[in-house]
Motif scaffolding. Structure first.
Motif: not given
Length: 293
Positions: A141, A182, A185, A187-188, A192-193
């Protein structure tokens, strides 16, 4: 009356100090936990050494750098400069504060490694369990290191031991509090990155891990390969979550060679002074600078 040694005391006594030097309480920020300990070989043998910034686990709730002196000294004896930072924990903070702390520590080592005999062009992030989560979030990330004025491309590589990388849906009530708004989510989640720009990675797990499912390692490795990133994996059939970490101890000498495999990965991957990487993200072999045996 003399206090009885704790299990942590016994662990730290198991790895000898001989041949290593430790610099304690190095500040990488202004916060009370913005401190790290640096372990390095007493005799480097000439030239700057690869650097490992190692984040301990503890479910983002427990841990202290002094408890992991045994690990820092053991890796230093392999020919590495090892920084073990503290970071803020729940309930003092929630996601993503602990990742920002890890980013500050890593940026500090990227800039100051040379002061401790380390090569700032050969800095690896690594960790066990929740610490592996931190390491992979920094590697994948971009925003966390970016906030500190550096990018994941400055890293030579990332090493995750038994890390949670893909653990949605998040069901545990404590973890939902730690990740707060989150918790649902993506994103955590490190997975996802993933991008083709990810630094070379070594993902390690134990087949007998019942705390962090080995499926986390398999899923992240598959996603990295799909993206065209460089990733190596190791699954040790006889090791559980804790024994994976403790395999560094002399009494575990007959266990699978976890730490020698780490040293080998670093030796293959770290950029030598003035060196460049190939299209796959690897550097010319520098294993001779390490002592994996």
């Amino acid at each position: 009356m003399t206090a009885l040694p704790t299990p942590i005391d016994l662990l730290n006594r198991a790895v000898p100090r001989f041949g290593t030097v430790t610099t304690r309480d190095v500040a990488f920020g202004d916060g009370t936990r913005d401190r790290l300990d640096i372990h390095r070989p007493a005799r480097a043998g000439g030239g700057l050494l690869p650097v490992v910034v190692f984040f301990y686990g503890g479910s983002w709730q427990t841990g202290a750098r002094g408890e992991y002196a045994f690990l820092g000294r053991a890796l230093a004896r392999l020919g590495l400069v090892v920084a073990v930072p503290d970071y803020r924990l729940y309930p003092e903070v929630r996601y993503p504060a602990f990742i920002h702390d890890a980013a500050r520590a890593t940026a500090f080592m990227l800039r100051h490694a040379w002061q401790f005999g380390g090569d700032g062009r050969a800095v690896f992030v690594a960790g066990h369990s929740a610490g592996a989560y931190l390491a992979m979030m920094l590697a994948l990330a971009e925003g966390y290191l970016g906030a500190e004025g550096v990018t994941p491309s400055a890293l030579a590589g990332a090493i995750g031991l038994a890390g949670p990388y893909d653990f949605l849906p998040m069901t545990g009530p404590v973890y939902r509090r730690i990740f707060d708004r989150f918790a649902d989510d993506p994103v955590c989640q490190p997975i996802s990155h993933v991008s083709p720009a990810a630094p070379p990675s070594l993902l390690i797990t134990g087949a007998r891990d019942r705390l962090v499912a080995p499926a986390n390692t398999a899923a992240l490795a598959a996603r990295l390969r799909e993206a065209g990133a460089t990733v190596d994996t190791r699954i040790y059939e006889r090791l559980s979550h804790v024994r994976l970490l403790l395999s560094v101890l002399p009494s575990f000498g007959l266990m699978p060679p976890v730490w020698r495999d780490i040293a080998s990965f670093i030796g293959r991957t770290a950029a030598p002074p003035g060196g460049t990487r190939d299209a796959g993200g690897r550097a010319p072999d520098m294993a001779g600078r390490l002592h994996p045996g």
